[in-house]
Design a protein around this motif. Structure first.
Motif, PDB file in Angstrom:
ATOM      1  N   ASP A   1      70.004  13.880  17.151  1.00 23.44           N
ATOM      2  CA  ASP A   1      70.631  14.902  17.920  1.00 23.44           C
ATOM      3  C   ASP A   1      72.167  14.797  18.365  1.00 23.44           C
ATOM      4  N   ASP A   2      72.417  13.448  18.412  1.00 22.17           N
ATOM      5  CA  ASP A   2      74.030  13.405  18.515  1.00 22.17           C
ATOM      6  C   ASP A   2      74.276  11.815  17.945  1.00 22.17           C
ATOM      7  N   TYR A   3      75.477  11.610  17.566  1.00 17.54           N
ATOM      8  CA  TYR A   3      75.956  10.440  17.076  1.00 17.54           C
ATOM      9  C   TYR A   3      77.250   9.970  17.517  1.00 17.54           C
ATOM     10  N   LEU A   4      77.264   8.707  18.178  1.00 19.86           N
ATOM     11  CA  LEU A   4      78.248   8.082  18.829  1.00 19.86           C
ATOM     12  C   LEU A   4      78.720   6.642  17.910  1.00 19.86           C
ATOM     13  N   GLY A   5      80.050   6.728  17.717  1.00 21.04           N
ATOM     14  CA  GLY A   5      80.535   5.470  17.088  1.00 21.04           C
ATOM     15  C   GLY A   5      80.880   4.307  18.083  1.00 21.04           C
ATOM     16  N   LYS A   6      80.728   3.242  17.576  1.00 23.64           N
ATOM     17  CA  LYS A   6      81.243   2.074  18.245  1.00 23.64           C
ATOM     18  C   LYS A   6      82.895   1.767  18.128  1.00 23.64           C
ATOM     19  N   PRO A   7      83.446   1.376  19.106  1.00 22.85           N
ATOM     20  CA  PRO A   7      83.158   1.095  20.446  1.00 22.85           C
ATOM     21  C   PRO A   7      83.013   2.349  21.174  1.00 22.85           C
ATOM     22  N   PHE A   8      82.341   2.532  22.278  1.00 25.47           N
ATOM     23  CA  PHE A   8      82.041   3.404  23.011  1.00 25.47           C
ATOM     24  C   PHE A   8      82.196   3.170  24.705  1.00 25.47           C
ATOM     25  N   ASP A   9      82.102   4.350  25.371  1.00 29.51           N
ATOM     26  CA  ASP A   9      82.046   4.119  26.845  1.00 29.51           C
ATOM     27  C   ASP A   9      80.553   4.369  27.355  1.00 29.51           C
TER      28      ASP A   9
ATOM     29  N   ASP B   1      72.586  -6.351  18.383  1.00 31.69           N
ATOM     30  CA  ASP B   1      73.497  -7.257  19.039  1.00 31.69           C
ATOM     31  C   ASP B   1      73.244  -7.308  20.507  1.00 31.69           C
ATOM     32  N   ALA B   2      72.450  -8.803  20.865  1.00 29.89           N
ATOM     33  CA  ALA B   2      72.070  -9.180  22.023  1.00 29.89           C
ATOM     34  C   ALA B   2      73.098  -8.639  23.190  1.00 29.89           C
ATOM     35  N   VAL B   3      74.236  -9.174  23.021  1.00 28.16           N
ATOM     36  CA  VAL B   3      75.104  -8.856  24.481  1.00 28.16           C
ATOM     37  C   VAL B   3      75.168  -7.144  24.514  1.00 28.16           C
ATOM     38  N   LEU B   4      75.372  -6.464  23.444  1.00 32.05           N
ATOM     39  CA  LEU B   4      75.441  -4.925  23.653  1.00 32.05           C
ATOM     40  C   LEU B   4      74.080  -4.407  24.236  1.00 32.05           C
TER      41      LEU B   4
ATOM     42  N   LEU C   1      73.643  -2.561  27.568  1.00 34.38           N
ATOM     43  CA  LEU C   1      73.152  -1.029  27.631  1.00 34.38           C
ATOM     44  C   LEU C   1      71.982  -0.908  28.649  1.00 34.38           C
ATOM     45  N   LYS C   2      71.054  -2.081  28.466  1.00 38.16           N
ATOM     46  CA  LYS C   2      69.807  -2.108  29.364  1.00 38.16           C
ATOM     47  C   LYS C   2      70.351  -1.862  30.838  1.00 38.16           C
ATOM     48  N   VAL C   3      71.030  -2.888  30.939  1.00 35.11           N
ATOM     49  CA  VAL C   3      71.756  -2.933  32.508  1.00 35.11           C
ATOM     50  C   VAL C   3      72.361  -1.705  32.916  1.00 35.11           C
ATOM     51  N   GLY C   4      73.420  -1.303  31.960  1.00 32.05           N
ATOM     52  CA  GLY C   4      74.309  -0.115  32.280  1.00 32.05           C
ATOM     53  C   GLY C   4      73.441   1.365  32.449  1.00 32.05           C
ATOM     54  N   LEU C   5      72.464   1.529  31.530  1.00 32.78           N
ATOM     55  CA  LEU C   5      71.713   2.622  31.808  1.00 32.78           C
ATOM     56  C   LEU C   5      70.496   2.540  32.968  1.00 32.78           C
TER      57      LEU C   5
END
Length: 108
Positions: free
Chosen positions: A96-104, A9-12, A16-20
């Protein structure tokens, strides 16, 4: 810290790139399993964030390949597939971990 993010997903992916990046991480962003494999062959990463449902396969396949090669890089699966069975399968495959969407973003 250098992170590889695999997300179609290009927007996501951009978010993620900007936020991280704001949090001080260097992020390489790819949208396919093939691109992730190429990035992993060309560079070393401190952590990996993989989506599961991708146009050319599953991030779970890439994860399994890494673990078969004894690659210990930490992997976070970040996906809309968030049933208990999905989470168990991802963790059993070496995540190592698993996170469902949507997420913060702070969760990531």
């Amino acid at each position: 810290m250098r992170i590889l993010v695999l997300e179609d997903d290009a927007v996501l992916l951009d978010g993620l790139k900007v936020g991280l990046g704001i949090h001080g991480f260097t992020v390489d962003a790819v949208a396919s399993c093939g691109d992730a494999r190429a990035a992993l062959a060309a560079a070393t990463f401190d952590a990996l964030v993989f989506d599961l449902m991708l146009p050319d396969g599953s991030g779970l396949d890439v994860l399994r390949e890494l673990r078969r090669c004894q690659n210990p890089t930490p992997v976070l699966l970040l996906t809309a597939k968030d049933t208990v069975a999905d989470r168990i399968g991802g963790l059993d495959s070496g995540a190592d971990d698993y996170l469902g969407k949507p997420f913060d973003l702070d969760e990531v």
